[in-house]
Design a protein around this motif. Structure first.
Motif, mmCIF file in Angstrom:
data_model
loop_
_atom_site.group_PDB
_atom_site.id
_atom_site.type_symbol
_atom_site.label_atom_id
_atom_site.label_comp_id
_atom_site.label_asym_id
_atom_site.label_seq_id
_atom_site.Cartn_x
_atom_site.Cartn_y
_atom_site.Cartn_z
ATOM 1 N N CYS A 234 0.831 -1.208 0.000
ATOM 2 C CA CYS A 234 0.000 0.000 0.000
ATOM 3 C C CYS A 234 0.866 1.258 0.000
ATOM 4 O O CYS A 234 0.633 2.193 -0.775
ATOM 5 C CB CYS A 234 -0.921 0.003 1.216
ATOM 6 N N ARG A 235 1.859 1.273 0.854
ATOM 7 C CA ARG A 235 2.708 2.468 0.972
ATOM 8 C C ARG A 235 3.561 2.670 -0.281
ATOM 9 O O ARG A 235 3.744 3.798 -0.745
ATOM 10 C CB ARG A 235 3.585 2.367 2.215
ATOM 11 N N VAL A 236 4.091 1.581 -0.823
ATOM 12 C CA VAL A 236 4.879 1.685 -2.046
ATOM 13 C C VAL A 236 4.006 2.159 -3.202
ATOM 14 O O VAL A 236 4.432 2.996 -4.025
ATOM 15 C CB VAL A 236 5.546 0.339 -2.375
ATOM 16 N N SER A 237 2.777 1.659 -3.272
ATOM 17 C CA SER A 237 1.860 2.069 -4.345
ATOM 18 C C SER A 237 1.520 3.545 -4.239
ATOM 19 O O SER A 237 1.427 4.244 -5.258
ATOM 20 C CB SER A 237 0.583 1.226 -4.285
ATOM 21 N N TYR A 238 1.334 4.026 -3.012
ATOM 22 C CA TYR A 238 1.073 5.460 -2.856
ATOM 23 C C TYR A 238 2.298 6.273 -3.295
ATOM 24 O O TYR A 238 2.162 7.302 -3.966
ATOM 25 C CB TYR A 238 0.722 5.783 -1.408
ATOM 26 N N GLY A 239 3.483 5.811 -2.932
ATOM 27 C CA GLY A 239 4.686 6.503 -3.379
ATOM 28 C C GLY A 239 4.800 6.508 -4.893
ATOM 29 O O GLY A 239 5.219 7.515 -5.497
ATOM 30 N N PHE A 240 4.403 5.400 -5.533
ATOM 31 C CA PHE A 240 4.433 5.340 -7.000
ATOM 32 C C PHE A 240 3.427 6.320 -7.604
ATOM 33 O O PHE A 240 3.718 6.973 -8.621
ATOM 34 C CB PHE A 240 4.126 3.916 -7.453
ATOM 35 N N ALA A 241 2.249 6.440 -6.958
ATOM 36 C CA ALA A 241 1.249 7.404 -7.439
ATOM 37 C C ALA A 241 1.787 8.828 -7.373
ATOM 38 O O ALA A 241 1.602 9.634 -8.294
ATOM 39 C CB ALA A 241 -0.026 7.279 -6.620
ATOM 40 N N ARG A 242 2.477 9.140 -6.281
ATOM 41 C CA ARG A 242 3.050 10.482 -6.162
ATOM 42 C C ARG A 242 4.193 10.686 -7.161
ATOM 43 O O ARG A 242 4.449 11.807 -7.619
ATOM 44 C CB ARG A 242 3.549 10.709 -4.740
ATOM 45 N N LEU A 243 4.867 9.599 -7.526
ATOM 46 C CA LEU A 243 5.905 9.689 -8.545
ATOM 47 C C LEU A 243 5.291 9.993 -9.915
ATOM 48 O O LEU A 243 5.830 10.810 -10.683
ATOM 49 C CB LEU A 243 6.701 8.383 -8.592
ATOM 50 N N ILE A 244 4.151 9.342 -10.207
ATOM 51 C CA ILE A 244 3.460 9.624 -11.462
ATOM 52 C C ILE A 244 3.030 11.084 -11.523
ATOM 53 O O ILE A 244 3.021 11.717 -12.588
ATOM 54 C CB ILE A 244 2.242 8.682 -11.618
ATOM 55 N N ALA A 245 2.687 11.656 -10.354
ATOM 56 C CA ALA A 245 2.264 13.053 -10.317
ATOM 57 C C ALA A 245 3.353 13.997 -10.816
ATOM 58 O O ALA A 245 3.061 15.128 -11.232
ATOM 59 C CB ALA A 245 1.848 13.439 -8.895
ATOM 60 N N LYS A 246 4.616 13.533 -10.824
ATOM 61 C CA LYS A 246 5.703 14.369 -11.331
ATOM 62 C C LYS A 246 5.541 14.658 -12.824
ATOM 63 O O LYS A 246 6.170 15.591 -13.357
ATOM 64 C CB LYS A 246 7.050 13.683 -11.085
ATOM 65 N N LEU A 247 4.722 13.856 -13.504
ATOM 66 C CA LEU A 247 4.452 14.127 -14.921
ATOM 67 C C LEU A 247 3.755 15.467 -15.121
ATOM 68 O O LEU A 247 3.823 16.051 -16.211
ATOM 69 C CB LEU A 247 3.590 13.008 -15.514
ATOM 70 N N GLY A 248 3.068 15.940 -14.094
ATOM 71 C CA GLY A 248 2.348 17.204 -14.199
ATOM 72 C C GLY A 248 1.069 17.063 -15.022
ATOM 73 O O GLY A 248 0.731 15.977 -15.520
ATOM 74 N N PHE A 249 0.360 18.152 -15.178
ATOM 75 C CA PHE A 249 -0.929 18.112 -15.868
ATOM 76 C C PHE A 249 -0.775 17.775 -17.349
ATOM 77 O O PHE A 249 -1.582 17.032 -17.913
ATOM 78 C CB PHE A 249 -1.648 19.453 -15.690
ATOM 79 N N SER A 250 0.243 18.301 -17.996
ATOM 80 C CA SER A 250 0.428 17.997 -19.423
ATOM 81 C C SER A 250 0.809 16.533 -19.613
ATOM 82 O O SER A 250 0.321 15.876 -20.552
ATOM 83 C CB SER A 250 1.498 18.907 -20.017
ATOM 84 N N GLY A 251 1.666 15.996 -18.733
ATOM 85 C CA GLY A 251 2.036 14.596 -18.845
ATOM 86 C C GLY A 251 0.869 13.663 -18.590
ATOM 87 O O GLY A 251 0.695 12.657 -19.291
ATOM 88 N N ILE A 252 0.058 13.979 -17.581
ATOM 89 C CA ILE A 252 -1.130 13.162 -17.299
ATOM 90 C C ILE A 252 -2.107 13.220 -18.461
ATOM 91 O O ILE A 252 -2.760 12.216 -18.806
ATOM 92 C CB ILE A 252 -1.801 13.628 -15.990
ATOM 93 N N ARG A 253 -2.206 14.369 -19.097
ATOM 94 C CA ARG A 253 -3.098 14.501 -20.252
ATOM 95 C C ARG A 253 -2.652 13.567 -21.381
ATOM 96 O O ARG A 253 -3.468 12.859 -21.981
ATOM 97 C CB ARG A 253 -3.109 15.953 -20.727
#
Length: 520
Positions: A234-253
Protein backbone atom coordinates in the motif's frame (compact mmCIF):
# COMPACT_ATOMS: atom_id res chain seq x y z
CA UNK A 1 -27.44 20.81 37.04
CA UNK A 2 -25.81 21.16 40.44
CA UNK A 3 -22.05 21.05 40.77
CA UNK A 4 -20.31 18.37 42.80
CA UNK A 5 -20.02 18.74 46.56
CA UNK A 6 -17.31 20.50 48.57
CA UNK A 7 -15.98 17.51 50.48
CA UNK A 8 -12.38 16.37 50.45
CA UNK A 9 -13.35 13.85 47.76
CA UNK A 10 -14.58 16.70 45.58
CA UNK A 11 -11.29 18.60 46.01
CA UNK A 12 -9.41 15.49 44.89
CA UNK A 13 -11.34 15.38 41.61
CA UNK A 14 -8.76 17.44 39.64
CA UNK A 15 -5.74 15.14 40.19
CA UNK A 16 -7.93 12.04 39.91
CA UNK A 17 -9.31 13.33 36.60
CA UNK A 18 -5.78 13.79 35.20
CA UNK A 19 -4.79 10.30 36.32
CA UNK A 20 -8.00 8.86 34.89
CA UNK A 21 -7.42 10.43 31.48
CA UNK A 22 -3.85 9.14 31.37
CA UNK A 23 -5.04 5.66 32.39
CA UNK A 24 -7.81 5.52 29.78
CA UNK A 25 -5.58 6.75 26.99
CA UNK A 26 -3.50 3.61 27.40
CA UNK A 27 -6.55 1.39 26.78
CA UNK A 28 -7.51 0.02 23.38
CA UNK A 29 -11.22 0.36 22.70
CA UNK A 30 -13.54 -1.64 20.48
CA UNK A 31 -17.18 -0.59 20.07
CA UNK A 32 -19.89 -2.96 18.88
CA UNK A 33 -23.32 -1.68 17.79
CA UNK A 34 -22.65 1.90 18.92
CA UNK A 35 -25.16 2.88 16.23
CA UNK A 36 -27.85 1.78 18.70
CA UNK A 37 -27.02 4.97 20.62
CA UNK A 38 -26.17 7.31 17.77
CA UNK A 39 -29.18 6.51 15.59
CA UNK A 40 -31.33 8.32 18.17
CA UNK A 41 -28.77 10.71 19.68
CA UNK A 42 -27.78 12.15 16.29
CA UNK A 43 -31.37 13.31 15.89
CA UNK A 44 -31.14 15.28 19.15
CA UNK A 45 -33.36 12.86 21.08
CA UNK A 46 -32.57 11.48 24.56
CA UNK A 47 -31.40 7.93 25.30
CA UNK A 48 -30.99 6.12 28.63
CA UNK A 49 -27.63 4.29 28.79
CA UNK A 50 -27.91 1.41 31.28
CA UNK A 51 -24.99 -0.63 32.60
CA UNK A 52 -23.75 -2.57 35.63
CA UNK A 53 -21.98 -0.64 38.39
CA UNK A 54 -18.81 -2.76 38.25
CA UNK A 55 -18.26 -1.96 34.55
CA UNK A 56 -18.45 1.82 34.88
CA UNK A 57 -14.76 2.72 34.81
CA UNK A 58 -14.04 2.81 31.04
CA UNK A 59 -17.49 3.95 29.90
CA UNK A 60 -17.23 7.64 30.68
CA UNK A 61 -14.14 7.89 28.49
CA UNK A 62 -16.26 6.66 25.56
CA UNK A 63 -18.62 9.63 25.77
CA UNK A 64 -17.33 11.30 22.59
CA UNK A 65 -19.95 12.89 20.36
CA UNK A 66 -22.55 12.38 23.11
CA UNK A 67 -23.96 14.89 25.58
CA UNK A 68 -24.52 12.91 28.78
CA UNK A 69 -26.12 13.54 32.16
CA UNK A 70 -25.13 10.94 34.77
CA UNK A 71 -26.90 10.02 38.00
CA UNK A 72 -24.39 10.07 40.86
CA UNK A 73 -24.98 9.21 44.50
CA UNK A 74 -24.75 11.87 47.25
CA UNK A 75 -22.00 9.99 49.12
CA UNK A 76 -18.41 11.12 49.51
CA UNK A 77 -17.42 8.72 46.74
CA UNK A 78 -20.14 10.35 44.65
CA UNK A 79 -18.54 13.76 45.22
CA UNK A 80 -15.31 12.46 43.73
CA UNK A 81 -17.04 10.80 40.77
CA UNK A 82 -19.21 13.87 40.08
CA UNK A 83 -16.15 16.11 40.09
CA UNK A 84 -14.39 13.88 37.57
CA UNK A 85 -17.47 13.66 35.33
CA UNK A 86 -18.02 17.41 35.34
CA UNK A 87 -14.40 18.03 34.38
CA UNK A 88 -15.02 15.74 31.42
CA UNK A 89 -17.93 17.90 30.28
CA UNK A 90 -20.78 15.72 31.56
CA UNK A 91 -23.69 17.00 33.60
CA UNK A 92 -24.57 15.26 36.84
CA UNK A 93 -27.75 14.75 38.85
CA UNK A 94 -27.08 13.86 42.48
CA UNK A 95 -29.16 11.19 44.17
CA UNK A 96 -29.54 7.46 44.75
CA UNK A 97 -32.07 4.88 45.82
CA UNK A 98 -31.35 5.71 49.47
CA UNK A 99 -31.12 9.52 49.33
CA UNK A 100 -32.53 12.09 46.90
CA UNK A 101 -33.13 9.58 44.14
CA UNK A 102 -36.56 10.67 42.91
CA UNK A 103 -35.58 14.33 42.85
CA UNK A 104 -32.42 13.54 40.86
CA UNK A 105 -34.32 11.37 38.38
CA UNK A 106 -36.93 14.07 37.79
CA UNK A 107 -34.24 16.70 37.27
CA UNK A 108 -32.33 14.43 34.88
CA UNK A 109 -35.49 13.61 32.91
CA UNK A 110 -36.27 17.31 32.53
CA UNK A 111 -32.76 18.06 31.22
CA UNK A 112 -32.94 15.11 28.83
CA UNK A 113 -36.21 16.38 27.35
CA UNK A 114 -35.03 19.99 27.14
CA UNK A 115 -31.52 19.45 25.75
CA UNK A 116 -31.66 15.99 24.18
CA UNK A 117 -29.09 14.65 26.64
CA UNK A 118 -28.32 10.97 27.10
CA UNK A 119 -28.95 9.75 30.63
CA UNK A 120 -26.43 7.31 32.14
CA UNK A 121 -27.53 4.98 34.96
CA UNK A 122 -25.72 2.17 36.77
CA UNK A 123 -28.81 0.05 37.20
CA UNK A 124 -27.66 -1.96 40.24
CA UNK A 125 -25.95 0.91 42.13
CA UNK A 126 -24.97 2.40 44.41
CA UNK A 127 -25.20 -0.46 46.94
CA UNK A 128 -26.55 -3.46 45.04
CA UNK A 129 -27.48 -6.26 45.10
CA UNK A 130 -24.95 -6.89 42.33
CA UNK A 131 -26.39 -7.29 38.82
CA UNK A 132 -29.95 -6.79 39.99
CA UNK A 133 -31.75 -4.02 38.10
CA UNK A 134 -33.49 -1.36 40.19
CA UNK A 135 -36.32 0.93 39.12
CA UNK A 136 -34.23 4.06 38.35
CA UNK A 137 -33.55 3.37 34.66
CA UNK A 138 -37.21 2.43 34.03
CA UNK A 139 -38.45 5.57 35.80
CA UNK A 140 -36.01 7.78 33.87
CA UNK A 141 -36.88 6.24 30.49
CA UNK A 142 -40.59 6.79 31.05
CA UNK A 143 -40.31 10.35 32.38
CA UNK A 144 -37.85 11.43 29.65
CA UNK A 145 -39.78 9.57 26.91
CA UNK A 146 -36.48 7.97 25.88
CA UNK A 147 -35.48 4.48 24.73
CA UNK A 148 -33.11 2.36 26.82
CA UNK A 149 -29.80 1.14 25.38
CA UNK A 150 -28.27 -1.66 27.52
CA UNK A 151 -24.45 -1.58 27.59
CA UNK A 152 -21.83 -4.08 28.73
CA UNK A 153 -18.09 -3.45 28.96
CA UNK A 154 -15.71 -6.38 28.77
CA UNK A 155 -12.10 -5.87 29.88
CA UNK A 156 -9.37 -8.11 28.55
CA UNK A 157 -7.09 -7.77 31.62
CA UNK A 158 -8.51 -6.36 34.82
CA UNK A 159 -8.21 -6.10 38.59
CA UNK A 160 -11.24 -7.33 40.54
CA UNK A 161 -11.92 -5.62 43.89
CA UNK A 162 -13.64 -7.19 46.90
CA UNK A 163 -16.38 -4.57 46.97
CA UNK A 164 -20.10 -5.40 46.88
CA UNK A 165 -20.11 -5.11 43.08
CA UNK A 166 -16.68 -6.74 42.50
CA UNK A 167 -15.63 -3.57 40.72
CA UNK A 168 -13.48 -4.10 37.62
CA UNK A 169 -10.45 -1.92 36.90
CA UNK A 170 -8.95 -2.47 33.43
CA UNK A 171 -5.18 -2.75 33.57
CA UNK A 172 -3.18 -0.24 31.50
CA UNK A 173 -2.77 -1.10 27.81
CA UNK A 174 -5.48 -3.76 27.90
CA UNK A 175 -8.40 -3.97 25.47
CA UNK A 176 -11.92 -2.84 26.43
CA UNK A 177 -14.90 -3.92 24.33
CA UNK A 178 -18.19 -2.01 24.62
CA UNK A 179 -21.20 -4.03 23.45
CA UNK A 180 -24.46 -2.11 23.02
CA UNK A 181 -27.81 -3.85 22.89
CA UNK A 182 -30.52 -2.59 20.58
CA UNK A 183 -32.50 0.40 21.79
CA UNK A 184 -36.00 -0.38 23.04
CA UNK A 185 -38.84 1.60 24.56
CA UNK A 186 -40.41 1.02 27.96
CA UNK A 187 -44.19 0.90 27.95
CA UNK A 188 -45.50 0.61 31.50
CA UNK A 189 -47.43 2.45 34.19
CA UNK A 190 -44.97 3.76 36.79
CA UNK A 191 -47.72 3.45 39.41
CA UNK A 192 -47.98 -0.31 38.79
CA UNK A 193 -45.22 -2.04 40.83
CA UNK A 194 -45.69 -5.34 39.00
CA UNK A 195 -45.28 -3.69 35.59
CA UNK A 196 -42.15 -1.85 36.73
CA UNK A 197 -40.75 -5.08 38.17
CA UNK A 198 -41.34 -6.86 34.85
CA UNK A 199 -39.46 -4.11 33.00
CA UNK A 200 -36.59 -4.39 35.49
CA UNK A 201 -36.34 -8.13 34.86
CA UNK A 202 -36.53 -7.52 31.13
CA UNK A 203 -33.57 -5.12 31.25
CA UNK A 204 -31.71 -7.51 33.53
CA UNK A 205 -32.17 -10.37 31.07
CA UNK A 206 -30.97 -8.23 28.16
CA UNK A 207 -27.85 -7.13 30.03
CA UNK A 208 -27.05 -10.69 31.03
CA UNK A 209 -27.56 -11.76 27.43
CA UNK A 210 -24.97 -9.37 26.03
CA UNK A 211 -21.74 -11.27 25.52
CA UNK A 212 -18.26 -10.28 24.36
CA UNK A 213 -17.29 -11.07 20.79
CA UNK A 214 -15.29 -14.15 20.09
CA UNK A 215 -11.59 -13.52 20.60
CA UNK A 216 -9.69 -13.90 17.37
CA UNK A 217 -6.76 -16.28 17.54
CA UNK A 218 -3.29 -14.82 17.41
CA UNK A 219 -2.15 -14.53 13.78
CA UNK A 220 0.42 -17.02 12.64
CA UNK A 221 3.88 -15.85 11.52
CA UNK A 222 2.76 -16.40 7.92
CA UNK A 223 -0.34 -14.21 8.48
CA UNK A 224 1.75 -11.49 10.12
CA UNK A 225 4.11 -11.57 7.17
CA UNK A 226 1.15 -11.31 4.79
CA UNK A 227 -0.18 -8.26 6.67
CA UNK A 228 3.26 -6.65 6.63
CA UNK A 229 3.60 -7.33 2.91
CA UNK A 230 0.14 -5.86 2.24
CA UNK A 231 0.89 -2.72 4.28
CA UNK A 232 4.20 -2.29 2.49
CA UNK A 233 2.52 -2.71 -0.90
CA UNK A 234 0.00 0.00 0.00
CA UNK A 235 2.71 2.47 0.97
CA UNK A 236 4.88 1.69 -2.05
CA UNK A 237 1.86 2.07 -4.35
CA UNK A 238 1.07 5.46 -2.86
CA UNK A 239 4.69 6.50 -3.38
CA UNK A 240 4.43 5.34 -7.00
CA UNK A 241 1.25 7.40 -7.44
CA UNK A 242 3.05 10.48 -6.16
CA UNK A 243 5.91 9.69 -8.54
CA UNK A 244 3.46 9.62 -11.46
CA UNK A 245 2.26 13.05 -10.32
CA UNK A 246 5.70 14.37 -11.33
CA UNK A 247 4.45 14.13 -14.92
CA UNK A 248 2.35 17.20 -14.20
CA UNK A 249 -0.93 18.11 -15.87
CA UNK A 250 0.43 18.00 -19.42
CA UNK A 251 2.04 14.60 -18.84
CA UNK A 252 -1.13 13.16 -17.30
CA UNK A 253 -3.10 14.50 -20.25
CA UNK A 254 -0.85 12.62 -22.70
CA UNK A 255 -0.81 9.51 -20.50
CA UNK A 256 -4.61 9.59 -20.32
CA UNK A 257 -4.92 9.75 -24.07
CA UNK A 258 -2.83 6.61 -24.45
CA UNK A 259 -4.59 4.80 -21.60
CA UNK A 260 -8.00 5.70 -23.04
CA UNK A 261 -6.99 4.23 -26.39
CA UNK A 262 -5.90 1.04 -24.63
CA UNK A 263 -9.23 0.80 -22.79
CA UNK A 264 -11.07 1.32 -26.08
CA UNK A 265 -9.14 -1.53 -27.71
CA UNK A 266 -9.29 -3.95 -24.76
CA UNK A 267 -12.88 -3.47 -23.53
CA UNK A 268 -15.19 -4.22 -26.48
CA UNK A 269 -18.27 -4.84 -24.34
CA UNK A 270 -17.84 -1.49 -22.53
CA UNK A 271 -17.17 0.15 -25.89
CA UNK A 272 -20.47 -1.13 -27.27
CA UNK A 273 -22.32 -0.17 -24.07
CA UNK A 274 -21.00 3.41 -24.17
CA UNK A 275 -21.77 3.91 -27.87
CA UNK A 276 -25.23 2.40 -27.47
CA UNK A 277 -26.03 4.57 -24.44
CA UNK A 278 -24.99 7.72 -26.29
CA UNK A 279 -26.95 6.85 -29.43
CA UNK A 280 -30.17 6.03 -27.58
CA UNK A 281 -30.12 8.75 -24.91
CA UNK A 282 -28.83 11.66 -26.97
CA UNK A 283 -30.60 10.62 -30.19
CA UNK A 284 -27.40 10.58 -32.26
CA UNK A 285 -26.28 8.54 -35.24
CA UNK A 286 -24.16 5.43 -34.59
CA UNK A 287 -21.07 7.07 -36.12
CA UNK A 288 -21.39 10.21 -33.97
CA UNK A 289 -22.15 8.13 -30.90
CA UNK A 290 -19.04 5.99 -31.46
CA UNK A 291 -16.87 9.09 -31.84
CA UNK A 292 -18.20 10.54 -28.58
CA UNK A 293 -17.81 7.19 -26.83
CA UNK A 294 -14.16 7.01 -27.84
CA UNK A 295 -13.58 10.54 -26.57
CA UNK A 296 -15.30 9.64 -23.28
CA UNK A 297 -12.86 6.75 -22.80
CA UNK A 298 -10.00 9.25 -22.99
CA UNK A 299 -11.71 11.60 -20.53
CA UNK A 300 -12.46 8.75 -18.12
CA UNK A 301 -8.86 7.54 -18.22
CA UNK A 302 -7.69 11.09 -17.48
CA UNK A 303 -10.13 11.31 -14.58
CA UNK A 304 -8.63 8.26 -12.88
CA UNK A 305 -5.06 9.39 -13.51
CA UNK A 306 -5.76 12.92 -12.29
CA UNK A 307 -6.32 11.51 -8.81
CA UNK A 308 -2.52 11.54 -8.35
CA UNK A 309 -2.59 15.34 -8.87
CA UNK A 310 -5.19 15.94 -6.15
CA UNK A 311 -2.68 16.96 -3.44
CA UNK A 312 -1.44 19.78 -5.71
CA UNK A 313 -4.79 21.07 -6.97
CA UNK A 314 -6.62 23.74 -4.98
CA UNK A 315 -8.88 26.72 -5.54
CA UNK A 316 -5.84 28.91 -6.23
CA UNK A 317 -4.44 26.69 -8.99
CA UNK A 318 -3.49 28.65 -12.16
CA UNK A 319 -5.32 26.17 -14.44
CA UNK A 320 -8.66 26.64 -12.63
CA UNK A 321 -11.42 29.00 -13.77
CA UNK A 322 -14.58 29.58 -11.72
CA UNK A 323 -17.78 30.08 -13.71
CA UNK A 324 -19.74 31.74 -10.89
CA UNK A 325 -17.32 33.35 -8.38
CA UNK A 326 -20.28 34.83 -6.48
CA UNK A 327 -21.67 31.36 -5.76
CA UNK A 328 -18.23 30.09 -4.74
CA UNK A 329 -17.87 32.91 -2.20
CA UNK A 330 -21.33 32.13 -0.87
CA UNK A 331 -20.42 28.45 -0.51
CA UNK A 332 -17.15 29.30 1.27
CA UNK A 333 -18.92 31.45 3.88
CA UNK A 334 -20.44 28.29 5.34
CA UNK A 335 -23.54 29.98 6.73
CA UNK A 336 -25.58 26.80 6.23
CA UNK A 337 -24.75 23.10 6.05
CA UNK A 338 -24.06 22.02 2.47
CA UNK A 339 -24.69 18.79 0.57
CA UNK A 340 -22.66 18.92 -2.65
CA UNK A 341 -23.76 16.68 -5.50
CA UNK A 342 -21.77 15.91 -8.60
CA UNK A 343 -21.33 13.08 -11.08
CA UNK A 344 -18.72 11.01 -12.91
CA UNK A 345 -18.24 13.98 -15.16
CA UNK A 346 -15.15 15.90 -16.20
CA UNK A 347 -12.32 15.83 -13.62
CA UNK A 348 -14.35 14.41 -10.75
CA UNK A 349 -11.31 13.10 -8.86
CA UNK A 350 -9.78 16.59 -8.74
CA UNK A 351 -13.09 18.00 -7.52
CA UNK A 352 -12.65 16.04 -4.26
CA UNK A 353 -9.43 17.95 -3.55
CA UNK A 354 -11.16 21.31 -4.08
CA UNK A 355 -13.60 20.49 -1.28
CA UNK A 356 -10.70 20.54 1.14
CA UNK A 357 -10.07 24.20 0.23
CA UNK A 358 -13.63 25.41 0.61
CA UNK A 359 -13.71 25.93 4.38
CA UNK A 360 -12.37 24.93 7.77
CA UNK A 361 -15.77 23.41 8.63
CA UNK A 362 -16.05 19.60 8.58
CA UNK A 363 -15.72 18.35 5.00
CA UNK A 364 -16.65 14.82 3.90
CA UNK A 365 -16.47 13.04 0.57
CA UNK A 366 -18.74 9.99 0.27
CA UNK A 367 -17.58 7.35 -2.21
CA UNK A 368 -18.08 3.72 -3.09
CA UNK A 369 -15.13 1.88 -1.58
CA UNK A 370 -12.84 -0.29 -3.69
CA UNK A 371 -12.68 -3.97 -2.79
CA UNK A 372 -8.96 -4.04 -3.59
CA UNK A 373 -7.14 -2.97 -0.39
CA UNK A 374 -4.21 -1.31 -2.20
CA UNK A 375 -6.46 0.69 -4.52
CA UNK A 376 -8.65 1.71 -1.57
CA UNK A 377 -5.65 2.85 0.49
CA UNK A 378 -4.10 4.90 -2.33
CA UNK A 379 -7.35 6.52 -3.48
CA UNK A 380 -8.37 7.42 0.07
CA UNK A 381 -5.02 9.07 0.85
CA UNK A 382 -5.14 11.05 -2.39
CA UNK A 383 -8.75 12.16 -1.99
CA UNK A 384 -8.22 13.27 1.60
CA UNK A 385 -4.88 14.96 0.96
CA UNK A 386 -6.27 18.51 1.21
CA UNK A 387 -8.33 18.07 4.36
CA UNK A 388 -11.60 16.41 3.35
CA UNK A 389 -12.37 13.11 5.10
CA UNK A 390 -13.38 10.16 2.93
CA UNK A 391 -16.15 7.72 3.93
CA UNK A 392 -17.57 4.68 2.22
CA UNK A 393 -21.22 5.11 1.33
CA UNK A 394 -22.31 2.26 3.63
CA UNK A 395 -21.00 3.91 6.80
CA UNK A 396 -21.43 7.58 5.87
CA UNK A 397 -24.89 8.44 7.29
CA UNK A 398 -23.89 9.30 10.87
CA UNK A 399 -20.66 11.17 9.98
CA UNK A 400 -22.55 13.21 7.37
CA UNK A 401 -25.31 14.18 9.80
CA UNK A 402 -22.75 15.16 12.43
CA UNK A 403 -20.89 17.31 9.90
CA UNK A 404 -24.09 19.00 8.72
CA UNK A 405 -25.04 19.85 12.31
CA UNK A 406 -21.77 21.82 12.45
CA UNK A 407 -22.46 23.69 9.18
CA UNK A 408 -20.14 21.29 7.40
CA UNK A 409 -19.99 20.01 3.84
CA UNK A 410 -20.65 16.54 2.41
CA UNK A 411 -20.03 15.69 -1.25
CA UNK A 412 -21.65 12.80 -3.17
CA UNK A 413 -21.33 11.25 -6.62
CA UNK A 414 -25.01 10.97 -7.43
CA UNK A 415 -25.11 9.45 -10.92
CA UNK A 416 -24.43 5.75 -10.40
CA UNK A 417 -26.92 2.91 -10.71
CA UNK A 418 -28.25 1.71 -7.37
CA UNK A 419 -30.51 -0.96 -5.89
CA UNK A 420 -34.28 -0.55 -5.66
CA UNK A 421 -34.18 -0.25 -1.87
CA UNK A 422 -31.85 2.78 -2.13
CA UNK A 423 -33.52 4.41 -5.12
CA UNK A 424 -36.23 6.68 -6.35
CA UNK A 425 -37.06 6.23 -10.02
CA UNK A 426 -36.74 9.39 -12.11
CA UNK A 427 -36.29 10.21 -15.78
CA UNK A 428 -32.66 10.74 -16.74
CA UNK A 429 -31.70 11.56 -20.32
CA UNK A 430 -35.02 10.29 -21.62
CA UNK A 431 -35.19 6.99 -19.71
CA UNK A 432 -36.19 6.15 -16.15
CA UNK A 433 -33.21 5.42 -13.90
CA UNK A 434 -32.74 4.23 -10.32
CA UNK A 435 -31.50 7.42 -8.64
CA UNK A 436 -29.64 7.19 -5.34
CA UNK A 437 -31.86 8.90 -2.75
CA UNK A 438 -29.22 8.81 0.01
CA UNK A 439 -27.86 12.34 -0.58
CA UNK A 440 -31.41 13.70 -0.68
CA UNK A 441 -32.45 11.97 2.55
CA UNK A 442 -29.40 13.28 4.40
CA UNK A 443 -29.82 16.79 2.98
CA UNK A 444 -33.43 16.95 4.19
CA UNK A 445 -32.57 15.55 7.63
CA UNK A 446 -29.58 17.89 7.91
CA UNK A 447 -31.61 20.95 6.79
CA UNK A 448 -28.90 21.66 4.24
CA UNK A 449 -28.45 23.65 1.07
CA UNK A 450 -27.98 21.32 -1.91
CA UNK A 451 -25.25 22.52 -4.28
CA UNK A 452 -24.79 20.86 -7.72
CA UNK A 453 -21.07 21.36 -8.52
CA UNK A 454 -18.86 20.02 -11.33
CA UNK A 455 -15.30 20.33 -12.56
CA UNK A 456 -15.34 20.16 -16.35
CA UNK A 457 -12.39 20.30 -18.70
CA UNK A 458 -12.09 23.36 -20.93
CA UNK A 459 -9.28 22.54 -23.32
CA UNK A 460 -6.13 22.31 -21.22
CA UNK A 461 -7.81 24.14 -18.33
CA UNK A 462 -10.49 23.25 -15.73
CA UNK A 463 -13.76 25.07 -15.19
CA UNK A 464 -15.56 24.91 -11.82
CA UNK A 465 -19.30 24.97 -12.50
CA UNK A 466 -21.52 25.83 -9.53
CA UNK A 467 -25.30 25.94 -9.88
CA UNK A 468 -27.79 27.76 -7.68
CA UNK A 469 -28.40 25.80 -4.48
CA UNK A 470 -31.71 24.38 -3.30
CA UNK A 471 -32.73 25.24 0.27
CA UNK A 472 -34.34 22.16 1.82
CA UNK A 473 -35.97 24.35 4.51
CA UNK A 474 -38.13 25.95 1.82
CA UNK A 475 -39.47 22.69 0.45
CA UNK A 476 -43.08 21.80 1.15
CA UNK A 477 -44.68 18.47 1.96
CA UNK A 478 -43.58 15.53 4.07
CA UNK A 479 -40.08 14.05 4.22
CA UNK A 480 -40.68 11.78 1.21
CA UNK A 481 -41.87 14.69 -0.94
CA UNK A 482 -38.84 16.78 0.05
CA UNK A 483 -36.49 13.87 -0.66
CA UNK A 484 -38.01 13.44 -4.11
CA UNK A 485 -37.61 17.16 -4.87
CA UNK A 486 -33.92 17.08 -3.94
CA UNK A 487 -33.28 13.92 -5.97
CA UNK A 488 -34.98 15.53 -8.98
CA UNK A 489 -32.74 18.58 -8.57
CA UNK A 490 -29.43 16.75 -8.79
CA UNK A 491 -30.65 14.29 -11.42
CA UNK A 492 -31.79 17.10 -13.74
CA UNK A 493 -28.56 19.00 -13.03
CA UNK A 494 -26.36 16.05 -14.02
CA UNK A 495 -28.41 15.58 -17.19
CA UNK A 496 -27.80 19.25 -18.15
CA UNK A 497 -24.06 18.85 -17.67
CA UNK A 498 -23.99 15.65 -19.73
CA UNK A 499 -25.76 17.41 -22.60
CA UNK A 500 -23.36 20.33 -22.27
CA UNK A 501 -20.24 18.14 -22.65
CA UNK A 502 -21.33 14.56 -23.47
CA UNK A 503 -17.77 13.34 -24.10
CA UNK A 504 -16.85 14.02 -20.45
CA UNK A 505 -19.37 11.66 -18.83
CA UNK A 506 -18.89 8.02 -17.80
CA UNK A 507 -20.97 6.40 -20.54
CA UNK A 508 -19.45 2.93 -20.09
CA UNK A 509 -21.40 2.58 -16.81
CA UNK A 510 -24.73 0.72 -17.10
CA UNK A 511 -26.66 3.65 -15.61
CA UNK A 512 -30.14 2.34 -16.43
CA UNK A 513 -29.62 -1.27 -15.30
CA UNK A 514 -32.03 -1.36 -12.33
CA UNK A 515 -35.67 -1.26 -13.39
CA UNK A 516 -38.78 -0.43 -11.44
CA UNK A 517 -40.85 -3.52 -10.58
CA UNK A 518 -44.49 -3.49 -11.58
CA UNK A 519 -45.74 -3.20 -7.98
CA UNK A 520 -43.87 0.13 -7.65
Amino acid sequence: MSRSGNSLMSLLSAPVYRLYRLWCRSLRYTEINRAAIETTADLGRPVVLSLWHDELFPLIYLKRRLNIIALVSQSDDGDLLAGVLERMGLETARGSSSRGGVKALLAAARRMREAGLCGCVTVDGPRGPRHEVKEGAIFLACRADAPIVPIRLFMERRKLFRSWDRFQLPLPFSRVTMVCGDAYRVECDLHDPDAVARECRRLEDILNGLTPPETKPEPSPFQRFGTLLSDTTCRVSYGFARLIAKLGFSGIRSFGKGLGAAFWACLPSRRRLAAGNIASHLDLSPATAESLARASFTHNARSFLEAVLAPDFGLDHPLLDVERPDLLERLKRGERPAVITTGHFGAWELLASLLGDVSDHPRLTVVRTYKNRVLHYVSTRLRSSRGAEVFGHREAAFPVLRALRKNGYAAFLADHNTSRSEAVFLPFLGEEAAVNKGPAVLAVRGKALVWPIYLMRDGDRYRLVIEEPLDTLRLEGDADAKTLAVAELYTDSIARMVRRAPDQWFWMHNRWKTKRVMDD
